[in-house]
Design a protein around this motif. Structure first.
Motif, PDB file in Angstrom:
ATOM      1  N   LEU A  15      64.993  54.982  10.349  1.00 11.71           N
ATOM      2  CA  LEU A  15      65.161  53.662   9.739  1.00 11.71           C
ATOM      3  C   LEU A  15      65.879  53.783   8.393  1.00 11.71           C
ATOM      4  O   LEU A  15      66.784  52.997   8.091  1.00 11.71           O
ATOM      5  N   ALA A  16      65.524  54.777   7.601  1.00 11.01           N
ATOM      6  CA  ALA A  16      66.179  54.990   6.304  1.00 11.01           C
ATOM      7  C   ALA A  16      67.662  55.283   6.502  1.00 11.01           C
ATOM      8  O   ALA A  16      68.509  54.778   5.764  1.00 11.01           O
ATOM      9  N   ALA A  44      68.280  57.720  -5.184  1.00 16.65           N
ATOM     10  CA  ALA A  44      68.335  57.866  -3.724  1.00 16.65           C
ATOM     11  C   ALA A  44      69.022  59.169  -3.343  1.00 16.65           C
ATOM     12  O   ALA A  44      68.571  59.881  -2.441  1.00 16.65           O
ATOM     13  N   ALA A  45      70.087  59.515  -4.043  1.00 12.65           N
ATOM     14  CA  ALA A  45      70.793  60.765  -3.754  1.00 12.65           C
ATOM     15  C   ALA A  45      69.928  61.976  -4.055  1.00 12.65           C
ATOM     16  O   ALA A  45      69.877  62.934  -3.276  1.00 12.65           O
ATOM     17  N   VAL A  46      69.232  61.949  -5.162  1.00 12.85           N
ATOM     18  CA  VAL A  46      68.413  63.088  -5.584  1.00 12.85           C
ATOM     19  C   VAL A  46      67.175  63.251  -4.695  1.00 12.85           C
ATOM     20  O   VAL A  46      66.788  64.365  -4.363  1.00 12.85           O
ATOM     21  N   TYR A  47      66.595  62.147  -4.277  1.00 15.80           N
ATOM     22  CA  TYR A  47      65.371  62.225  -3.486  1.00 15.80           C
ATOM     23  C   TYR A  47      65.615  62.406  -1.992  1.00 15.80           C
ATOM     24  O   TYR A  47      64.693  62.729  -1.261  1.00 15.80           O
ATOM     25  N   TRP A  56      75.942  59.644   1.009  1.00 11.88           N
ATOM     26  CA  TRP A  56      76.051  58.211   1.255  1.00 11.88           C
ATOM     27  C   TRP A  56      75.686  57.408   0.018  1.00 11.88           C
ATOM     28  O   TRP A  56      76.044  56.245  -0.097  1.00 11.88           O
ATOM     29  N   PHE A  57      74.969  58.016  -0.899  1.00 13.76           N
ATOM     30  CA  PHE A  57      74.608  57.356  -2.155  1.00 13.76           C
ATOM     31  C   PHE A  57      75.519  57.809  -3.295  1.00 13.76           C
ATOM     32  O   PHE A  57      75.872  57.031  -4.164  1.00 13.76           O
ATOM     33  N   VAL A  58      75.894  59.081  -3.273  1.00 14.84           N
ATOM     34  CA  VAL A  58      76.718  59.643  -4.343  1.00 14.84           C
ATOM     35  C   VAL A  58      78.138  59.091  -4.292  1.00 14.84           C
ATOM     36  O   VAL A  58      78.700  58.709  -5.323  1.00 14.84           O
ATOM     37  N   GLU A  59      78.712  59.037  -3.123  1.00 12.51           N
ATOM     38  CA  GLU A  59      80.112  58.633  -2.999  1.00 12.51           C
ATOM     39  C   GLU A  59      80.391  57.237  -3.562  1.00 12.51           C
ATOM     40  O   GLU A  59      81.314  57.072  -4.373  1.00 12.51           O
ATOM     41  N   GLY A  88      66.983  68.318  -5.607  1.00 16.07           N
ATOM     42  CA  GLY A  88      67.780  67.191  -5.140  1.00 16.07           C
ATOM     43  C   GLY A  88      69.089  67.066  -5.894  1.00 16.07           C
ATOM     44  O   GLY A  88      70.129  66.752  -5.305  1.00 16.07           O
ATOM     45  N   ALA A  89      69.055  67.313  -7.186  1.00 17.99           N
ATOM     46  CA  ALA A  89      70.282  67.265  -7.987  1.00 17.99           C
ATOM     47  C   ALA A  89      71.258  68.334  -7.515  1.00 17.99           C
ATOM     48  O   ALA A  89      72.465  68.092  -7.441  1.00 17.99           O
TER      49      ALA A  89
END
Length: 141
Positions: A15-16, A44-47, A56-59, A88-89
């Motif tokens: 789902l996420a 969101a990117a780190v976690y 998908w969050f970083v871009e 995560g980073a």
């Protein structure tokens, strides 16, 4: 309205991923994102535990806010974050160096150009490398 497909009985992870897929393209299609989107995109990117999925969050953040700001935020997670946030980073760091293409996002090519200061980050990369090298020594102490 977002098309999330059939989500009945879908796992939380599935789902996420559907939700992220549904919001990624609209984020990339914007020529600007509201300021309040930056911190949630970075979190969101780190976690996200998947190194490919965090892109998908970083871009969209790199296109909308600039590579410099994104890598600076990741450096802050590396320096001050929990062990999980630091990991995560490190996963997101790779994604923060996506090649920028004018045809990928209108945020890149307003009028055919982009302020190079948005993406200049050699000094931040140097700080990242220095901090990364110091981390094992701090963990052993």
């Amino acid at each position: 309205m977002m098309d999330l497909g059939n989500t009945v009985g879908a796992s939380e992870d599935r789902l996420a991923r559907r939700l992220a897929r549904a919001v990624r393209e609209p984020l990339l299609e914007k020529d600007a994102l509201p300021e309040e989107f930056f911190a949630p995109l970075m979190a969101a990117a780190v976690y996200d535990p998947d190194p490919s999925f965090c892109r998908w969050f970083v871009e969209p953040a790199v296109y909308a806010f600039g590579r410099r700001r994104v890598v600076t935020a990741l450096l802050d997670y590396l320096r001050k974050g929990t062990t999980a946030e630091q990991a995560g980073a490190k996963r997101a760091w790779y994604c923060a160096h996506v090649p920028l293409r004018a045809d990928r996002s209108p945020a890149y090519a307003r009028g055919g150009s982009r302020d190079p200061a948005l993406d200049e980050c050699h000094d931040v990369v140097d700080e990242w490398l220095k901090t990364s090298a110091e981390q094992p020594a701090r963990e052993q102490a």
